[in-house]
Scaffold this motif. Structure first.
Motif, PDB file in Angstrom:
ATOM      1  N   VAL A  17       0.863  -1.174   0.000  1.00  0.00           N
ATOM      2  CA  VAL A  17       0.000   0.000   0.000  1.00  0.00           C
ATOM      3  C   VAL A  17       0.900   1.224   0.000  1.00  0.00           C
ATOM      4  N   LEU A  18       0.668   2.116  -0.948  1.00  0.00           N
ATOM      5  CA  LEU A  18       1.436   3.355  -1.052  1.00  0.00           C
ATOM      6  C   LEU A  18       0.469   4.529  -0.996  1.00  0.00           C
ATOM      7  N   ASP A  19       0.725   5.436  -0.084  1.00  0.00           N
ATOM      8  CA  ASP A  19      -0.087   6.632   0.085  1.00  0.00           C
ATOM      9  C   ASP A  19       0.809   7.838  -0.095  1.00  0.00           C
ATOM     10  N   ASP A  20       0.609   8.576  -1.176  1.00  0.00           N
ATOM     11  CA  ASP A  20       1.457   9.743  -1.442  1.00  0.00           C
ATOM     12  C   ASP A  20       0.795  11.038  -0.982  1.00  0.00           C
ATOM     13  N   GLY A  21      -0.256  10.916  -0.202  1.00  0.00           N
ATOM     14  CA  GLY A  21      -0.969  12.110   0.249  1.00  0.00           C
ATOM     15  C   GLY A  21      -0.460  12.678   1.551  1.00  0.00           C
ATOM     16  N   THR A  22       0.575  12.058   2.130  1.00  0.00           N
ATOM     17  CA  THR A  22       1.155  12.557   3.380  1.00  0.00           C
ATOM     18  C   THR A  22       2.432  13.318   3.085  1.00  0.00           C
ATOM     19  N   SER A  23       2.943  14.026   4.097  1.00  0.00           N
ATOM     20  CA  SER A  23       4.167  14.806   3.912  1.00  0.00           C
ATOM     21  C   SER A  23       5.335  13.914   3.514  1.00  0.00           C
ATOM     22  N   SER A  24       5.391  12.715   4.095  1.00  0.00           N
ATOM     23  CA  SER A  24       6.347  11.703   3.666  1.00  0.00           C
ATOM     24  C   SER A  24       5.535  10.471   3.306  1.00  0.00           C
ATOM     25  N   SER A  58     -12.161   0.777   1.421  1.00  0.00           N
ATOM     26  CA  SER A  58     -12.892   1.927   0.880  1.00  0.00           C
ATOM     27  C   SER A  58     -12.010   3.164   0.741  1.00  0.00           C
ATOM     28  N   ASP A  59     -10.843   3.162   1.405  1.00  0.00           N
ATOM     29  CA  ASP A  59      -9.918   4.297   1.319  1.00  0.00           C
ATOM     30  C   ASP A  59      -9.063   4.258   0.055  1.00  0.00           C
ATOM     31  N   LEU A  60      -9.009   3.121  -0.609  1.00  0.00           N
ATOM     32  CA  LEU A  60      -8.159   2.989  -1.781  1.00  0.00           C
ATOM     33  C   LEU A  60      -8.700   3.812  -2.952  1.00  0.00           C
ATOM     34  N   ASP A  61      -7.777   4.386  -3.719  1.00  0.00           N
ATOM     35  CA  ASP A  61      -8.160   5.144  -4.911  1.00  0.00           C
ATOM     36  C   ASP A  61      -8.017   4.311  -6.181  1.00  0.00           C
ATOM     37  N   ARG A  62      -7.120   3.349  -6.142  1.00  0.00           N
ATOM     38  CA  ARG A  62      -6.945   2.471  -7.295  1.00  0.00           C
ATOM     39  C   ARG A  62      -6.145   1.245  -6.889  1.00  0.00           C
ATOM     40  N   VAL A  63      -6.133   0.258  -7.779  1.00  0.00           N
ATOM     41  CA  VAL A  63      -5.369  -0.968  -7.595  1.00  0.00           C
ATOM     42  C   VAL A  63      -4.411  -1.107  -8.768  1.00  0.00           C
ATOM     43  N   ALA A  64      -3.162  -1.467  -8.496  1.00  0.00           N
ATOM     44  CA  ALA A  64      -2.171  -1.699  -9.537  1.00  0.00           C
ATOM     45  C   ALA A  64      -1.748  -3.160  -9.506  1.00  0.00           C
ATOM     46  N   VAL A  65      -1.567  -3.762 -10.675  1.00  0.00           N
ATOM     47  CA  VAL A  65      -1.223  -5.180 -10.740  1.00  0.00           C
ATOM     48  C   VAL A  65      -0.285  -5.419 -11.918  1.00  0.00           C
ATOM     49  N   ARG A 188       7.499  -1.780  -4.688  1.00  0.00           N
ATOM     50  CA  ARG A 188       7.362  -0.319  -4.589  1.00  0.00           C
ATOM     51  C   ARG A 188       7.296   0.306  -5.972  1.00  0.00           C
ATOM     52  N   ALA A 189       8.105  -0.198  -6.908  1.00  0.00           N
ATOM     53  CA  ALA A 189       8.073   0.325  -8.271  1.00  0.00           C
ATOM     54  C   ALA A 189       6.711   0.078  -8.912  1.00  0.00           C
ATOM     55  N   VAL A 190       6.120  -1.082  -8.634  1.00  0.00           N
ATOM     56  CA  VAL A 190       4.779  -1.374  -9.156  1.00  0.00           C
ATOM     57  C   VAL A 190       3.781  -0.367  -8.604  1.00  0.00           C
ATOM     58  N   ALA A 191       3.871  -0.091  -7.310  1.00  0.00           N
ATOM     59  CA  ALA A 191       2.957   0.866  -6.678  1.00  0.00           C
ATOM     60  C   ALA A 191       3.152   2.274  -7.233  1.00  0.00           C
ATOM     61  N   GLU A 192       4.400   2.690  -7.407  1.00  0.00           N
ATOM     62  CA  GLU A 192       4.672   4.034  -7.917  1.00  0.00           C
ATOM     63  C   GLU A 192       4.149   4.202  -9.336  1.00  0.00           C
ATOM     64  N   LEU A 193       4.362   3.181 -10.167  1.00  0.00           N
ATOM     65  CA  LEU A 193       3.827   3.247 -11.527  1.00  0.00           C
ATOM     66  C   LEU A 193       2.307   3.229 -11.511  1.00  0.00           C
ATOM     67  N   GLY A 194       1.735   2.502 -10.556  1.00  0.00           N
ATOM     68  CA  GLY A 194       0.284   2.482 -10.432  1.00  0.00           C
ATOM     69  C   GLY A 194      -0.290   3.843 -10.094  1.00  0.00           C
ATOM     70  N   LEU A 195       0.467   4.648  -9.366  1.00  0.00           N
ATOM     71  CA  LEU A 195       0.014   5.989  -9.000  1.00  0.00           C
ATOM     72  C   LEU A 195       0.022   6.951 -10.179  1.00  0.00           C
ATOM     73  N   ILE A 196       1.025   6.834 -11.039  1.00  0.00           N
ATOM     74  CA  ILE A 196       1.220   7.841 -12.082  1.00  0.00           C
ATOM     75  C   ILE A 196       0.700   7.426 -13.450  1.00  0.00           C
ATOM     76  N   THR A 197       0.301   6.170 -13.610  1.00  0.00           N
ATOM     77  CA  THR A 197      -0.145   5.680 -14.915  1.00  0.00           C
ATOM     78  C   THR A 197      -1.636   5.932 -15.100  1.00  0.00           C
ATOM     79  N   ASP A 198      -2.000   6.393 -16.284  1.00  0.00           N
ATOM     80  CA  ASP A 198      -3.398   6.639 -16.614  1.00  0.00           C
ATOM     81  C   ASP A 198      -4.113   5.302 -16.818  1.00  0.00           C
ATOM     82  N   PRO A 199      -5.116   4.988 -16.004  1.00  0.00           N
ATOM     83  CA  PRO A 199      -5.805   3.698 -16.142  1.00  0.00           C
ATOM     84  C   PRO A 199      -6.412   3.482 -17.526  1.00  0.00           C
ATOM     85  N   ARG A 200      -6.740   4.565 -18.219  1.00  0.00           N
ATOM     86  CA  ARG A 200      -7.379   4.419 -19.534  1.00  0.00           C
ATOM     87  C   ARG A 200      -6.442   3.817 -20.570  1.00  0.00           C
TER      88      ARG A 200
END
Length: 225
Positions: A17-24, A58-65, A188-200
């Motif tokens: 689980v990666l949450d980039d919404g915090t200060s760190s 319910s807090d998740l914004d997306r899933v990366a796989v 971690r790389a999978v999670a980071e790419l999941g954050l920045i990749t356009d699901p479409r």
């Protein structure tokens, strides 16, 4: 944004689980190199990272796989779980290739030579893709014979992945050009790419680079009239 990342494509079984919404950025991970048995391990790992990161589904914004290249059975496990979560939670599911995730794990800000990520395939074949020093794809993923690949690669290049040594030997490159021999991506790389990749543009569908070895059975089949 919070993302649940899943990797079952190769020998590793991992969740994060990666949450980039915090200060760190908050990051929790659970993984194990198991080779087989992803279905038996994955759900427990997901439960662990969700609990340790104090994240409700319910807090998740997306899933990366990870979508491959990888083993047929392993891919199906991760994709089925990720799609299931996406359907139930009504959240987007992002497909991340193992090649891109390995490249991101090896990426650096040194403005250095490009990186060829190569994974072991059948016989003399490798599954490979060329990336820039910062992990951006420079061509498309494909399967190539070692000798053919050696003739097309630029001289100034680095290697990563389970087939890195084999490719380096084929082109006569020094060992120092091999920057990673890991046969699976870091979660971690999978999670980071999941954050920045356009699901479409990143469907959670398996990436198959070669046709299946099995052929339809015809002998003894009764033809329909």
């Amino acid at each position: 944004m919070r993302v649940l990342a899943i990797d079952t494509a190769l020998a590793n079984c991992a969740a994060a689980v990666l949450d980039d919404g915090t200060s760190s950025a908050c990051f929790e991970t659970c993984g194990e190199e198991i080779g087989r048995g992803h279905a038996e391990k994955l759900m427990d790992m997901i439960g662990t990272v969700m609990a340790e990161s104090s994240t409700a589904f319910s807090d998740l914004d997306r899933v990366a796989v990870t979508v491959g290249p990888g083993s047929f059975t392993g891919l199906r496990v991760g994709l089925a779980v990720a799609r299931g979560f996406g359907l139930v939670l009504e959240k987007p599911v992002v497909g991340v290739t193992t090649l891109a995730a390995i490249a991101r794990s090896c990426a650096s800000g040194d403005n250095g030579p490009p990186i060829l990520v190569a994974l072991t395939g059948k016989g003399d074949e490798v599954y490979c893709q060329l990336f820039s020093h910062d992990g951006e794809p420079l061509d498309f993923a494909g399967v190539q014979n070692l000798s053919d690949l050696a003739r097309t690669l630029p001289e100034d290049i680095r290697f990563a992945g389970s087939a890195a040594d084999r490719v380096a030997d084929a082109v006569g490159a020094e060992d120092t050009r091999v920057i990673s021999r890991c046969g699976y991506p870091g979660i971690r790389a999978v999670a980071e790419l999941g954050l920045i990749t356009d699901p479409r543009g990143a469907s959670p569908s398996p990436l198959y680079l070669r046709p299946p070895d099995a052929t339809p059975q015809t002998k003894g089949r009764i033809e329909r009239q």
